[in-house]
Enzyme design. Sequence first.
Site, PDB file in Angstrom:
ATOM      1  N   ASP A  64      37.971 -97.035   8.863  1.00  0.00           N
ATOM      2  CA  ASP A  64      37.435 -97.107   7.505  1.00  0.00           C
ATOM      3  C   ASP A  64      36.527 -98.326   7.350  1.00  0.00           C
ATOM      4  O   ASP A  64      36.028 -98.896   8.338  1.00  0.00           O
ATOM      5  CB  ASP A  64      38.606 -97.106   6.495  1.00  0.00           C
ATOM      6  CG  ASP A  64      38.247 -96.453   5.172  1.00  0.00           C
ATOM      7  OD1 ASP A  64      37.598 -97.126   4.354  1.00  0.00           O
ATOM      8  OD2 ASP A  64      38.606 -95.281   4.961  1.00  0.00           O
ATOM      9  N   TRP A  92      39.457 -93.504 -12.260  1.00  0.00           N
ATOM     10  CA  TRP A  92      39.791 -93.866 -10.880  1.00  0.00           C
ATOM     11  C   TRP A  92      41.314 -93.798 -10.692  1.00  0.00           C
ATOM     12  O   TRP A  92      42.068 -94.247 -11.547  1.00  0.00           O
ATOM     13  CB  TRP A  92      39.276 -95.295 -10.568  1.00  0.00           C
ATOM     14  CG  TRP A  92      39.736 -95.751  -9.219  1.00  0.00           C
ATOM     15  CD1 TRP A  92      39.204 -95.387  -8.017  1.00  0.00           C
ATOM     16  CD2 TRP A  92      40.837 -96.619  -8.930  1.00  0.00           C
ATOM     17  NE1 TRP A  92      39.915 -95.957  -6.999  1.00  0.00           N
ATOM     18  CE2 TRP A  92      40.920 -96.732  -7.528  1.00  0.00           C
ATOM     19  CE3 TRP A  92      41.765 -97.303  -9.712  1.00  0.00           C
ATOM     20  CZ2 TRP A  92      41.885 -97.505  -6.891  1.00  0.00           C
ATOM     21  CZ3 TRP A  92      42.724 -98.075  -9.085  1.00  0.00           C
ATOM     22  CH2 TRP A  92      42.772 -98.180  -7.684  1.00  0.00           C
ATOM     23  N   ASP A 109      31.509 -92.410   1.784  1.00  0.00           N
ATOM     24  CA  ASP A 109      32.050 -92.991   0.553  1.00  0.00           C
ATOM     25  C   ASP A 109      30.916 -93.293  -0.438  1.00  0.00           C
ATOM     26  O   ASP A 109      29.735 -93.321  -0.069  1.00  0.00           O
ATOM     27  CB  ASP A 109      32.805 -94.276   0.931  1.00  0.00           C
ATOM     28  CG  ASP A 109      33.899 -94.638  -0.052  1.00  0.00           C
ATOM     29  OD1 ASP A 109      33.926 -94.066  -1.153  1.00  0.00           O
ATOM     30  OD2 ASP A 109      34.720 -95.516   0.278  1.00  0.00           O
ATOM     31  N   ASP A 165      41.973 -92.133  -4.496  1.00  0.00           N
ATOM     32  CA  ASP A 165      42.478 -93.348  -3.850  1.00  0.00           C
ATOM     33  C   ASP A 165      43.962 -93.513  -4.114  1.00  0.00           C
ATOM     34  O   ASP A 165      44.620 -94.327  -3.484  1.00  0.00           O
ATOM     35  CB  ASP A 165      41.741 -94.577  -4.389  1.00  0.00           C
ATOM     36  CG  ASP A 165      40.485 -94.852  -3.579  1.00  0.00           C
ATOM     37  OD1 ASP A 165      40.287 -94.183  -2.556  1.00  0.00           O
ATOM     38  OD2 ASP A 165      39.698 -95.730  -3.991  1.00  0.00           O
TER      39      ASP A 165
HETATM   40  C1  DGJ Z   1      37.080 -96.295  -1.492  1.00  0.00           C
HETATM   41  C2  DGJ Z   1      37.740 -95.161  -0.755  1.00  0.00           C
HETATM   42  O1  DGJ Z   1      38.165 -94.196  -1.638  1.00  0.00           O
HETATM   43  C3  DGJ Z   1      38.867 -95.721   0.090  1.00  0.00           C
HETATM   44  O2  DGJ Z   1      39.547 -94.682   0.709  1.00  0.00           O
HETATM   45  C4  DGJ Z   1      38.282 -96.654   1.089  1.00  0.00           C
HETATM   46  O3  DGJ Z   1      37.461 -95.972   1.980  1.00  0.00           O
HETATM   47  C5  DGJ Z   1      37.518 -97.771   0.383  1.00  0.00           C
HETATM   48  N1  DGJ Z   1      36.563 -97.254  -0.545  1.00  0.00           N
HETATM   49  C6  DGJ Z   1      36.809 -98.639   1.375  1.00  0.00           C
HETATM   50  O4  DGJ Z   1      36.012 -99.568   0.781  1.00  0.00           O
END
Ligand code: DGJ
Length: 747
Positions: free
Chosen positions: A363, A196, A475, A545
């Site tokens: 989001d 991650w 997501d 992320d």
């Molecule tokens: C993980 C995603 O990669 C983020 O951009 C965001 O949308 C969060 N989840 C929201 O929970």
Amino acid sequence: MPITYENNTFHLTNNEVSYIFTILENKQLGHLYYGKKIKTKNTDNMLQLRSCVLAPSTFLNNLDFSLEVLKQEYPAYGTGDYRDPAFQLRNSEGNRITNFEYVSHCIYDGKKDIPGLPHTYASSSEATSLEVTLYDSLLDSTLILIYSIFEHTNSIVRSARFINNSKKDIFIERMMSCSVDFYDYDYEMIQLDGAWARERHIHTRKLQYGIQSIASTRGTSSAMHNPFFALKRTHTTENSGEVYGFNFVYSGNFLGQVQVDNYDVSRIMMGIHPFEFEWCLEPGESFHSPEVVMTYSDQGLSGMSQQFHDLYRNNLMRGPYKDKTRPILINNWEATYFQFNEESILNIASKAKGLGVELFVLDDGWFGKRNDDTSSLGDWYENLEKLPNGIKGLASKINDLGLKFGLWFEPEMVNEASNLYLEHPQWAIHSPGRNRSYGRNQFVLDFSNPEVVEHIYQTMYQTISSANIEYIKWDMNRNITEACSLLLPAKKQKEFFHRYILGVYHLYEKLITAFPNILFESCASGGARFDAGMLYYAPQAWTSDDTDAIERLKIQTGTSLVYPLVSMGSHVSGIPNHQVSRKTSLDMRANVAYFGTFGYELDVNRMPIEEQEEVRKQICFFKEHRELIQFGDFYRLEKGERDLYSWMVVSKDKKKAILGCYKVLATPNPALKKVSLQGLHPDYEYSCTNRKGTYYGDELMHCGFQYEIQYTGSRAADNYQGQCHPGIDEGDFNSYIYVLEAIIKDA
Ligand code: DGJ
């Protein structure tokens, strides 16, 4: 003719590449050659028939015919070849020996669809396909090997299909989508690994005897290993030398491996991971493997990447955005996390619109009672406390500002604290009587169950059709544990992982059919499912992320090995950066994010006025050049050597190019740095922003392009006695963008 069949030998070729295999004496298929285009008269030189001491032979008195030594097209285990096989079947008596013999073949223009699975597609002028049918009479089952060769990229796409013609069940224990035996093992294996927030870092290792592999058993293709690897010669560079790339068009568990045997042959294969996989083929049923894309380049890694990019832009992505530049978006996640209301969202959106943003994305946190990550996944109805006018009201206010509106979903998940879980606890994946493991406080819904998929479709359909939603971020924030289906009988339990991903694909297909104009962006905690399978449904993906510009240099460089810039979600976020707490200039952050879909993920209202003005200029700049960036030819000029990165995109007609140069850490008294540009027309004269005069393409490519002078320390006395401040080219984390334009003089 791109595919020929002569003297029992198949030759797939276009202007650049040849792929050759033959029907062996035992009627199975033998692999002969894959690489630079060649002409060939007979197979004597390619077919390596030779006896090896103690190697089993298929025929009496013919020691030269040994499956242990022969290169094969789709190898089986148990009849002399001790390497890993491409497939393994088990009949209802438990027998696992097979013998698939050539029966027939057909060659046709274009390419067929694979129902239910993502796949490349082609018109009759873009590709030619070959299907070779083999039959095992004892098993009474058929194997079809399917190949398509593309005319304008050096790509060959492979898949396979088993058909059970018998009256009893047959179990597929292993089914790779491709297998290729190379003559030697003098290769380096390139792979994209990470975790991650640091996905797809490039790693390279020299092939060794034995098995080297990449894999996922998590239910997603994963951040740990991307379903891609390449084999390159040691001397191959970014722009010269041979490289073979293999990419799986699939988003679930996979295996990619290279096995170097004791005769120095490298057997590569890629397919669904056999661990936790088995498929019960009932009488009359068939099973089609996902596709593998194989590319060959003798123009180095950039050549390989450009082939993947062109193929995926032209023959994998679909929908109205396939050939369109992508809207510049602003996403509220890092600006607000879960703490927002209609007013704060509109404040961000209206300021962003004023600066030139085109799409606002709401989001996580708009639904159920979701104020943190402990609840409400599965309850896809709006939270009226946060959004008193609902999604419809908010979308229409955003539209009134002149922005498109986009919305986040996490369709595959459910929280324990949700109405969905209360009503259907059995829909969360679990093994009865066992603990249910959590991941980000949530469970994964059983998408192998069509009823679950249909329910989620209906719920999403209601919300999506209630408002003017023009973009969806899909997501997926945890991997599968306690894999088990409550519906499938015991003999089909190991079908679970594949059925799960088929359910995901089914929901995507239903949604894009119902809402063909919505732009989908896939996401899995950032880039944990950034793969070619997803790109078939969602033509862009959230790359990571991690929005830190420095980490992104690595991530985007790695991602670009396979996936085109137009598919890479890239945002400018606030500082200190939320993932690594690093501070970089706004300029640096944008210069990195330009090489993707480009957008912002911060509250523009909190930026000082001068920075807001800078954002306005960045957006203008990107609008002017995004066509070039998203649809040109991409080159990696530097990949972190001496802390420098540089990326370049050249338009297909070579009249325009954009160059991004990035310095991570400053070097004291550095060497003069030049970089050889790529892809320009040698005879064109180019102007360059921030430079006087013009340069010929050949000079820039062969003599090189000199970077801005780096800080040498010689101005320290001035800088630090209050006379001036260090310039933007000084210190750590610096970057420059140059635009080159050909000056075409009238004839
Ligand atoms: C993980 C995603 O990669 C983020 O951009 C965001 O949308 C969060 N989840 C929201 O929970």
